[in-house]
Design a protein around this motif. Structure first.
Motif, PDB file in Angstrom:
ATOM      1  N   THR A  92       0.729  -1.010  -0.102  1.00  0.00           N
ATOM      2  CA  THR A  92      -0.046  -0.027   0.020  1.00  0.00           C
ATOM      3  C   THR A  92       0.954   1.574   0.023  1.00  0.00           C
ATOM      4  N   THR A 117       4.487   3.667  -4.117  1.00  0.00           N
ATOM      5  CA  THR A 117       4.347   4.609  -5.217  1.00  0.00           C
ATOM      6  C   THR A 117       5.617   5.126  -5.600  1.00  0.00           C
ATOM      7  N   ARG A 173       1.246   4.250  -8.823  1.00  0.00           N
ATOM      8  CA  ARG A 173       0.799   3.451  -7.371  1.00  0.00           C
ATOM      9  C   ARG A 173       0.362   2.019  -7.629  1.00  0.00           C
ATOM     10  N   LYS A 224      -2.365   0.712  -6.958  1.00  0.00           N
ATOM     11  CA  LYS A 224      -3.740   0.683  -7.538  1.00  0.00           C
ATOM     12  C   LYS A 224      -3.869   0.784  -8.963  1.00  0.00           C
ATOM     13  N   ASP A 225      -2.736   1.056  -9.551  1.00  0.00           N
ATOM     14  CA  ASP A 225      -2.697   1.305 -11.064  1.00  0.00           C
ATOM     15  C   ASP A 225      -2.321  -0.283 -11.817  1.00  0.00           C
ATOM     16  N   TYR A 227      -3.802  -3.846 -11.833  1.00  0.00           N
ATOM     17  CA  TYR A 227      -4.891  -4.810 -11.344  1.00  0.00           C
ATOM     18  C   TYR A 227      -4.402  -6.215 -10.623  1.00  0.00           C
ATOM     19  N   TYR A 236      -2.015  -6.181  -8.544  1.00  0.00           N
ATOM     20  CA  TYR A 236      -1.572  -5.913  -6.970  1.00  0.00           C
ATOM     21  C   TYR A 236      -3.076  -5.487  -6.216  1.00  0.00           C
ATOM     22  N   GLN A 237      -4.079  -5.346  -7.108  1.00  0.00           N
ATOM     23  CA  GLN A 237      -5.317  -5.013  -6.608  1.00  0.00           C
ATOM     24  C   GLN A 237      -5.850  -6.543  -5.934  1.00  0.00           C
ATOM     25  N   LEU A 240      -3.684  -7.346  -3.096  1.00  0.00           N
ATOM     26  CA  LEU A 240      -4.379  -6.681  -1.612  1.00  0.00           C
ATOM     27  C   LEU A 240      -5.678  -7.283  -1.200  1.00  0.00           C
TER      28      LEU A 240
END
Length: 167
Positions: free
Chosen positions: A33, A36, A49, A51-52, A54, A56-57, A60
């Motif tokens: 998290t 960045t 980041r 979040k950019d 998928y 990594y999402q 998470l």
């Protein structure tokens, strides 16, 4: 006939593995998290980041679900250790441990694999533009998630041995 309750050393081993799993997942989520990276090129600023990406999402989500399950299992394991009797180790708990450990270990494994794959695919392009730190943190987070998977996989094997032999 009910199976004999697990020994105290088995319960302590399970507790240590669950705490290790939680520690690996906690460190992994912190690294992920905070992953960045910014590149400044003249007047332009490019920021990437976690979040950019998928994958990594998904990683998470796997970590959060794994942490929730691990916290629940640590509480149940502590309850078993404190009570020291067979009432807290019924067949229902053994089956929950067995299936829960299997599902969570697969979830953690796929989260780590997705992150390793995405990081490996992005590495040449991101390194070209100076985002080496982003790639390194991605690998670090995925590696810790993989270690959490290893602990959960060991727990999965232990929970399969704890199931009563029913024919």
């Amino acid at each position: 006939m009910a199976p004999p309750p697990p020994s105290m050393s088995t319960r302590m081993t399970v507790l240590v593995l669950r705490v290790l799993t939680f520690a690996f997942l906690l460190i992994s989520i912190v690294i992920l998290t905070t992953n960045t990276s910014t590149l400044e090129a003249g007047d332009a600023e490019f920021k990437i980041r976690f979040k950019d990406v998928y994958s990594y999402q998904y990683m998470l989500a796997a970590i959060v679900i794994g942490m929730a399950y691990t916290i629940l299992q640590v509480a149940l394991t502590l309850n078993h250790i404190v009570k020291r009797n067979a009432e807290t180790s019924g067949d229902g708990n053994l089956v929950f441990d067995f299936y829960g450990d299997k599902v969570i270990s697969y979830l953690l494994a796929t989260g780590a694999a997705a992150a390793f794959g995405a990081t490996n695919d992005m590495k040449p392009l991101l390194a070209l533009f100076g985002f080496d730190n982003f790639v390194s943190k991605g690998y670090a987070s995925a590696s810790l998630l993989f270690l959490g998977f290893v602990c959960t996989a060991i727990l999965s094997v232990l929970s399969s041995y704890a199931l009563p032999k029913k024919v």
